[in-house]
Design a protein around this motif. Structure first.
Motif, short mmCIF file in Angstrom:
data_model
loop_
_atom_site.label_atom_id
_atom_site.label_comp_id
_atom_site.label_asym_id
_atom_site.label_seq_id
_atom_site.Cartn_x
_atom_site.Cartn_y
_atom_site.Cartn_z
N GLU B 6 0.83 -1.20 0.00
CA GLU B 6 0.00 0.00 0.00
C GLU B 6 0.87 1.25 0.00
N ILE B 7 0.61 2.09 -1.00
CA ILE B 7 1.34 3.36 -1.07
C ILE B 7 0.31 4.48 -0.97
N THR B 8 0.53 5.42 -0.07
CA THR B 8 -0.40 6.54 0.04
C THR B 8 0.35 7.86 0.02
N GLY B 9 -0.09 8.72 -0.89
CA GLY B 9 0.42 10.09 -0.96
C GLY B 9 1.92 10.21 -1.08
N LEU B 10 2.53 9.34 -1.90
CA LEU B 10 3.99 9.34 -2.01
C LEU B 10 4.48 10.47 -2.91
N ASN B 11 5.30 11.33 -2.34
CA ASN B 11 5.94 12.39 -3.12
C ASN B 11 7.45 12.21 -3.07
N ALA B 12 8.08 12.23 -4.23
CA ALA B 12 9.54 12.18 -4.27
C ALA B 12 10.02 13.43 -4.99
N VAL B 13 11.10 14.02 -4.48
CA VAL B 13 11.61 15.26 -5.06
C VAL B 13 13.09 15.13 -5.41
N LEU B 14 13.55 16.01 -6.28
CA LEU B 14 15.00 16.14 -6.49
C LEU B 14 15.59 16.62 -5.18
N ARG B 15 16.62 15.94 -4.72
CA ARG B 15 17.16 16.19 -3.39
C ARG B 15 17.43 17.68 -3.15
N GLY B 16 16.89 18.16 -2.03
CA GLY B 16 17.14 19.55 -1.65
C GLY B 16 16.26 20.56 -2.36
N ARG B 18 12.07 21.44 -4.21
CA ARG B 18 10.66 21.09 -4.10
C ARG B 18 10.15 20.54 -5.43
N THR B 19 11.06 20.28 -6.36
CA THR B 19 10.66 19.76 -7.67
C THR B 19 10.32 18.27 -7.57
N ARG B 20 9.08 17.95 -7.89
CA ARG B 20 8.64 16.58 -7.68
C ARG B 20 8.89 15.69 -8.89
N VAL B 21 9.28 14.46 -8.64
CA VAL B 21 9.37 13.47 -9.71
C VAL B 21 8.27 12.41 -9.53
N LEU B 22 7.78 12.26 -8.30
CA LEU B 22 6.59 11.45 -8.06
C LEU B 22 5.57 12.37 -7.39
N ARG B 23 4.36 12.38 -7.96
CA ARG B 23 3.35 13.35 -7.49
C ARG B 23 2.20 12.63 -6.81
N ASP B 24 2.24 12.64 -5.48
CA ASP B 24 1.10 12.18 -4.69
C ASP B 24 0.60 10.80 -5.15
N VAL B 25 1.54 9.86 -5.25
CA VAL B 25 1.20 8.55 -5.78
C VAL B 25 0.54 7.69 -4.70
N ASP B 285 0.38 20.38 -8.47
CA ASP B 285 1.57 21.13 -8.05
C ASP B 285 1.20 22.37 -7.24
N THR B 286 0.08 23.00 -7.62
CA THR B 286 -0.36 24.18 -6.87
C THR B 286 -0.67 23.79 -5.43
N LEU B 287 -1.38 22.67 -5.28
CA LEU B 287 -1.69 22.17 -3.94
C LEU B 287 -0.42 21.87 -3.16
N TRP B 288 0.53 21.21 -3.83
CA TRP B 288 1.81 20.81 -3.22
C TRP B 288 2.61 22.03 -2.80
N GLY B 289 2.55 23.07 -3.69
CA GLY B 289 3.28 24.29 -3.40
C GLY B 289 2.75 24.97 -2.15
N ARG B 290 1.43 24.84 -1.91
CA ARG B 290 0.83 25.48 -0.75
C ARG B 290 1.15 24.71 0.54
#
Lengths: 334, 291
Positions: B6-16, B18-25, B285-290
């Motif tokens: 089970e994966i919930t709300g997984l976000n992965a970013v470029l280290r350091g 806020r640029t996401r490579v996985l968006r709320d998976v 992304d707008t949601l994530w940014g907030r």
């Protein structure tokens, strides 16, 4: 396999022949001659001529070379002009001291360089790696004899916690039958002597090792970091192995080949470095003997020492080639 | 049926950053099921598998979200413990059999080191296990293969070795990362069937990463469609094939080549659909940014 070995031996023979020619010519071209050194300023022309004839230096260089070469092939390296002893006996008597020093330095360099490489790989991309790069830059750009002087200054003069000359304390009663003191002291279980030897050797060995440790550290770190991106390393991580386990079990063996080549080449440099470093620490090895031989224009001794160095270099290269085959299974059935 | 992965709300970013490579998976896979992760290259489908196994590239880090295996939240475990769970309960079937085996180690130890090192098996028992599995993947002379180096085996053989190795510890979850992409078309089908058969026989839960909807239709029971690291649609396979909810899924299906009419079936994804996808990503992304 047999054919390759044979070709290899022939190429070794040619290399040594080349070295013998170069050194023979070179020592006769540099200014200064042994006869003047031995007789001093008051000698007459007749005396000089007589001595030249005695030493065979009146013959043409080709004839001299031919006489020397035929003798060398039969194991006769001639007699030292300044020490009046058999060259081969002199050289073989000093060689073990230099070999032990060089190998101790190699061990230091490998341990230190390996440690820096592994630490830098685990902590890659952070301040620790930057620090290691800086340290390696510093040790690499400072030559071995300067490290020697620095160590003498710090540990021998300021802190005064270490002896700075010789190979072993002279007042000791030595039970040794060979010149390989370090090895023999371990075999005889005389660890007190081993400690004494290491106490004398660690500074010259460290001075020789530091520049090489930086090279090993940087190159091995680079290879390891490249290997850490490969699929089989990722796969090993997914097996639940820690970063340390992954480095040693999966990456090290494959990353080692370039470092091994470099270490072999640089190890020959390190042996060359023993000449000056032995002098700094008054260490009774071949290098110290070589400097005396050059100062005294002792032609047979210089030739003998250089030829022995050449044989060592050739053997090191041979050993590395054999080690490749062990490390890389794809080369084994070539 | 309970969910194993089970994966919930997984976000992965470029280290350091806020640029996401996985968006709320978010996705869940039931025990014993095969779940497809489908998307174009760069959609982040392999990244999800890597995030689960904790082998993301150094430049990428998990920013938030929960990954749990059999109810165990991996994120709260200390490193040692997490490695043990990963090592004993999961396995990977990698994409490229030519680079996934260590060239300087024999096949045998590479197959059994997980068993002996992570699970503490006896060496002989691990070797027997490896031999059995090599037979299961129809390798003719398993004894010899165990003592071989990777370069002595063909690509197809190596992939079968890797499949056998993946099943060695009877893992609960296998991440198959495009396991047939690097193979000859002639062996692709055979390998695919082999993986599917072994999955059924061992009852392993599987995450099947691929860009090939044909493969998905053959082996998966459910599927997540990805674009730019975002799940566009999660559905069971029948629904996805017959009544795709998301226009992007429909567009991908329409773009799948068919033997009957290859020319007409090669339809590129239309700009309108892509604009819709971009809109969804922007909103997320707008949601994530907030946050």
């Amino acid at each position: 396999m047999l054919k390759r070995l044979l070709l290899r031996l022939i190429s070794i023979a040619i290399t040594l022949l080349g070295v013998s020619i170069v050194v023979f010519v070179a020592v006769r071209l540099v200014p200064g001659n042994p006869v003047a050194m031995m007789l001093g300023p008051g000698a007459t022309a007749e005396d000089a001529a007589a001595l030249e004839a005695l030493l065979g230096l009146d013959k043409s260089i080709l004839v001299q070379y031919w006489i020397w070469l035929t003798n060398v092939v039969q194991g006769d390296f001639g007699t030292s002009i300044s020490l009046r002893q058999d060259v081969l006996t002199l050289v073989l008597g000093r060689l073990p001291a230099t070999l032990e020093l060089a190998f101790l330095a190699l061990v230091f360099a490998a341990l230190l360089g390996g440690m820096l490489a592994v630490t830098g790989t685990i902590r890659r991309g952070g301040w620790t790696e930057n620090g290691i790069d800086l340290w390696n830059g510093l040790t690499l750009s400072t030559p071995d004899f300067l490290w020697g002087l620095f160590l003498i200054l710090v540990f021998g003069v300021w802190l005064q916690i270490a002896g700075i000359s010789g190979r072993i304390s002279p007042q000791l009663d030595l039970p040794f039958t060979t010149q390989f003191y370090l090895i023999e002291s371990v075999l005889r279980l005389r660890f007190d002597l081993t400690a004494n030897l290491i106490g004398h050797m660690w500074m010259p060995a460290l001075a020789l090792a530091l520049p090489l440790s930086a090279m090993i550290g940087q190159l091995l770190k680079q290879s390891l970091k490249e290997t850490m991106h490969l699929d089989y390393v990722t796969l090993a991580r997914a097996k639940g192995f820690t970063e340390n386990q992954v480095i040693w079990r999966e990456a090290m063996r494959n990353a080692l080949a370039p470092t091994l080549t470099l270490t072999a080449v640089q190890f020959t440099h390190l042996i060359g470095g023993t000449v000056i470093v032995e002098r700094l620490f008054s260490y009774g090895g071949l290098g110290n003997l070589a400097i005396d031989a050059v100062i005294n224009r002792d032609l047979p001794l210089i030739q003998g020492i250089v030829l022995v160095f050449a044989v060592i270099f050739v053997l090191i290269n041979l050993a590395v080639d054999l080690l490749y085959a062990v490390l890389n299974p794809r080369l084994r059935h070539g | 049926m309970s969910a194993y992965l089970e994966i919930t709300g997984l976000n992965a970013v470029l280290r350091g950053t806020r640029t996401r490579v996985l968006r709320d998976v978010s996705l869940s896979v039931s025990k014993g099921q095969v779940h497809g992760l489908v998307g174009e290259s760069g959609a982040g489908k392999s990244m999800i598998g890597k995030a689960i196994l904790g082998v993301l590239p150094r430049a990428i880090e998990v920013a938030s979200g929960r990954i749990s295996l059999g109810g165990q939240d991996l994120g709260v475990l200390p490193l040692r413990e997490r490695l043990r769970v990963i090592g004993s309960q999961t396995a990977v079937i990698p994409q490229d059999p030519l680079t996934a085996l260590n060239p300087s180690r024999r096949i045998g130890p590479q197959m059994t080191d997980r068993l002996t090192r992570t699970l503490g098996w006896q060496k002989t028992r691990a070797n027997h296990r490896a031999l059995d599995l090599l037979e299961e993947v129809a390798i003719r002379d398993p004894e010899r293969v165990l003592h071989s180096y990777p370069h002595e085996l063909s690509g197809g053989m190596r992939q079968r070795v890797l499949i056998a190795a993946a099943f060695a510890a009877e893992p609960k979850l296998i991440v198959a990362d495009e396991p047939t992409t690097a193979l000859d078309v002639t062996v692709q089908k055979q390998i695919l069937k082999m993986i599917a058969d072994m999955q059924t026989r061992h009852g392993t839960t599987m995450l099947f990463v691929t860009h090939d909807l044909g493969v998905v239709a053959r082996v998966c029971q459910s599927v997540s469609i990805l674009h730019s690291g975002m799940v566009m649609e999660e559905a069971d396979i029948r629904t996805m094939l017959t009544a795709p909810a998301h226009p992007y899924t429909a567009a991908l299906l329409a773009a799948t080549p068919r033997y009957t009419d290859p020319e007409a079936s090669l339809v590129p994804v239309s700009d309108t659909v892509l604009a819709g996808v971009a809109e969804a990503i922007r909103a997320s992304d707008t949601l994530w940014g907030r946050a």
